[in-house]
Enzyme design. Structure first.
Site: not given
Ligand code: AP5
Ligand code: MG
Ligand code: ZN
Length: 226
Positions: A15, A90, A127, A158, A169
């Protein structure tokens, strides 16, 4: 027409990678609720303190709190030409609130990234993020990098990318976020994309999907006008 975009998918689906790219190529801000919360943790605010405990367990912050943050963020002038939401909504309650916030505006374009659990676990364990500038890296040739090529600082895992938190997660995603597919899938502006390809291939697929949907929306608007 402004471009109101949602990129959603499980942890590690790409994402952030894709939303950042889309933000640059389309000239619209990337709004990541995860990044907003991590900035609050870093700044040591009340919100940050509350959020850290929840994030480190892999749970979701309350709908009320997150919807409040998004409602405020979408009032800023920089979203006039659109925005790309990364990590929001989400839960179904968040999606309902988003529809309400956007009432009367351009239709929401929703992109779901599909990636196998196995690849997700592998990506998240590899990552690394920069503690100074926030850059994100994946493993190249199987080895995670250790120094930020942007600013030279050390890269770290992270705090919610530890194996046991990743599994939680993924469980929370299945339980609370996966139902969004049923919520959105009948809309003409919803597309599911194979995220198990190279980042460039995913980007090409997303760009093509957005452009096709833009044409569909314009046609529908014309036919409803007359
Ligand atoms: P990356 O692009 O970082 O993936 P991502 O989908 O952004 O993964 P996240 O871990 O950030 O998602 P998340 O939803 O768990 O966390 P968030 O920060 O939103 O890619 C991942 C890795 O793969 C990287 O190393 C990248 O280089 C690599 N990669 C990317 N594309 C690739 C490809 N095509 N092929 C190979 N490798 C690739 O949320 C964190 C926390 O915040 C949540 O757990 C929750 O506690 C809270 N939170 C956030 N938003 C909300 C909400 N709306 N409601 C409630 N709680 C929330
Ligand atoms: Mg992310
Ligand atoms: Zn850096």
């Amino acid at each position: 027409m402004a471009l109101s975009l949602v990129v959603f998918g499980p942890p590690g689906a790409g994402k952030g990678t894709q939303a950042s790219q889309l933000g640059h190529s389309r000239g619209i801000p990337q709004i990541s609720t995860g990044d907003i919360l991590r900035e609050a943790v870093h700044a040591g605010t009340d919100l940050g303190r509350q959020a850290k405990t929840i994030m480190d367990k892999g749970e979701l912050v309350s709908d009320e709190l997150i919807v409040g943050i998004i409602r405020e963020r979408l009032r800023r002038d920089d979203v006039e030409q659109g925005f790309v939401l990364d990590g929001f909504p989400r839960t179904v309650a968040q999606a309902v609130a988003l529809d309400e916030i956007l009432t009367g505006g351009d239709p929401l374009v929703i992109i779901e990234l599909n990636v196998s659990d196995r690849a997700l676990v592998q990506r998240l364990s590899a990552r690394r993020v920069c503690g100074r500038c926030g850059a994100t890296y994946g493993a190249s040739d199987g080895e995670p990098p250790s120094i930020c090529s942007n600013c030279g600082a050390d890269l770290v895992l992270r705090s919610d990318d530890r194996k046991e938190v990743v599994l939680e997660r993924l469980r929370v995603y299945q339980e609370q976020t996966q139902p969004l597919v049923a919520f959105y899938q009948d809309r003409v502006t919803f597309r599911s994309i194979d995220g198990d390809q190279s980042p460039d291939a995913v980007q090409t697929a997303i760009d093509a999907a957005i452009d096709i949907m833009a044409v569909t929306v314009v046609r529908e608007e014309r036919s409803s006008v007359g």
